[in-house]
Design a protein around this motif. Sequence first.
Motif, PDB file in Angstrom:
ATOM      1  N   HIS A  91      25.264  10.220  38.571  1.00  0.00           N
ATOM      2  CA  HIS A  91      25.775  10.605  37.251  1.00  0.00           C
ATOM      3  C   HIS A  91      26.186   9.387  36.433  1.00  0.00           C
ATOM      4  CE1 HIS A  91      25.518  14.274  39.377  1.00  0.00           C
ATOM      5  NE2 HIS A  91      26.768  14.397  39.756  1.00  0.00           N
ATOM      6  N   GLY A  92      25.499   8.270  36.638  1.00  0.00           N
ATOM      7  CA  GLY A  92      25.766   7.046  35.891  1.00  0.00           C
ATOM      8  C   GLY A  92      26.528   6.000  36.673  1.00  0.00           C
ATOM      9  N   GLY A  93      27.039   6.347  37.856  1.00  0.00           N
ATOM     10  CA  GLY A  93      27.889   5.444  38.614  1.00  0.00           C
ATOM     11  C   GLY A  93      27.159   4.408  39.453  1.00  0.00           C
ATOM     12  N   GLN A  94      25.904   4.642  39.766  1.00  0.00           N
ATOM     13  CA  GLN A  94      25.112   3.678  40.538  1.00  0.00           C
ATOM     14  C   GLN A  94      23.837   3.368  39.765  1.00  0.00           C
ATOM     15  OE1 GLN A  94      24.514   3.216  45.028  1.00  0.00           O
ATOM     16  NE2 GLN A  94      22.906   4.667  44.504  1.00  0.00           N
ATOM     17  N   ARG A  95      23.608   2.075  39.537  1.00  0.00           N
ATOM     18  CA  ARG A  95      22.452   1.658  38.744  1.00  0.00           C
ATOM     19  C   ARG A  95      21.717   0.543  39.476  1.00  0.00           C
ATOM     20  NH1 ARG A  95      25.231   2.002  32.652  1.00  0.00           N
ATOM     21  NH2 ARG A  95      26.608   3.752  33.220  1.00  0.00           N
ATOM     22  N   TRP A  96      20.430   0.756  39.666  1.00  0.00           N
ATOM     23  CA  TRP A  96      19.580  -0.206  40.364  1.00  0.00           C
ATOM     24  C   TRP A  96      18.792  -1.018  39.337  1.00  0.00           C
ATOM     25  CZ3 TRP A  96      20.364  -0.487  45.497  1.00  0.00           C
ATOM     26  CH2 TRP A  96      20.863   0.637  46.159  1.00  0.00           C
ATOM     27  N   TYR A  97      18.788  -2.329  39.520  1.00  0.00           N
ATOM     28  CA  TYR A  97      18.039  -3.223  38.634  1.00  0.00           C
ATOM     29  C   TYR A  97      17.159  -4.150  39.458  1.00  0.00           C
ATOM     30  CZ  TYR A  97      21.109  -2.031  34.693  1.00  0.00           C
ATOM     31  OH  TYR A  97      21.784  -1.378  33.693  1.00  0.00           O
ATOM     32  N   LYS A  98      16.048  -4.549  38.881  1.00  0.00           N
ATOM     33  CA  LYS A  98      15.205  -5.584  39.467  1.00  0.00           C
ATOM     34  C   LYS A  98      15.352  -6.840  38.619  1.00  0.00           C
ATOM     35  CE  LYS A  98      11.900  -2.182  41.142  1.00  0.00           C
ATOM     36  NZ  LYS A  98      10.571  -1.569  40.936  1.00  0.00           N
TER      37      LYS A  98
END
Length: 371
Positions: free
Chosen positions: A293-300
């Motif tokens: 719900h927006g609390g975990q965000r994965w980036y490369k």
Amino acid sequence: MDQALSQIARRIRAVAADATPLRIRGGGTKDFHGEVLQGDVLDTAALTGITSYEPSELVVTVRAGTPLAELEAALAEKGQCLPFEPPHFGENAAAGTVGGMVAAGLSGPARASVGAVRDYVLGATLVNGRGEVLTFGGQVMKNVAGYDVSRVLAGSLGTLGVIAEVSLKVLPVAPAEATLEFTCNQADALRLLNEWGGRPLPLNASCWFEQAGVGTLYLRLRGAVAAVEAACAHLGGERKENALAAVEWRLLRDQQHPWFAADEGAMALWRLSVPQTAPVLAIDGNAPLVEWHGGQRWYKAPAEHAARIRDIAHAAGGHATLFRMPASRAAGGDVPRFDALSAPVARIHRALMHEFDPHRIFNRGRLFAAE
């Protein structure tokens, strides 16, 4: 004490005198997690089996080397589950163990709605750095006096000792489930998730990502049949067929989703833990995969961008973890995997590690790269 546990305790006592480091290993599916591994392997494969299961009490006690898939299958036969959806990493999905699940402390798509691994740990048996077998907690929720050591083990990455057995709270499988799909950009997805979070809706999991420039939000609902059906009618969106949606959620849980596979090996995978209300975070111009719900965000992004990425996460009220290194650099790198702890918290961590492992035997350097 059974033979397998006795052998582990004897080996620990034997190496304690000269502080020979040991690397605790279950299925090895999370070897990538944390700093570079050190020491001789201490295998927990012999610690297997479900020692107690009371479906009516929603409690299961299981030895640490038991395959996670075996535990989940036994629970499924009784219509129960581990609601936090622990990930099964690696090519062999059956290789992960219950001990590794607790030690890593990682949770799947439903974590924001149902809680994390530590919230379901009721008790544990641990072999410390002196070779002593210690038992903490029990098999009921209200059993803690003093420090809740059994839950401290969740996420400790084996630095406190060898987890031999754990008691876990389990829950019934939800009577109804539905997955809805919405086409929207990241800002709209975050806004919708925050709005829905303030309503009495049976939200269970969410995921937003871009593919070919088009953003898609997936929302999973779980609960009573009437509640799920009413929520579907209220929210709209395109309803996905449950069997197909289940496959997609499983791929997401295990990081086998196409988003994770794209450009694999070229960039590091960053995990940002931030408040659900945090706005869109611009990192290297790449659109993230957003969960919880927006609390975990994965980036490369390149590992070398660590300082800037962590500054962005801190400004949003969170922190950043270098979760996976590129394939070409998986064995090394001078960028710390974990964000720096505040001085008081670091002192508490090190004090706990010294108390349980005074000779610094277990998983040396797994949490603190400088060790």
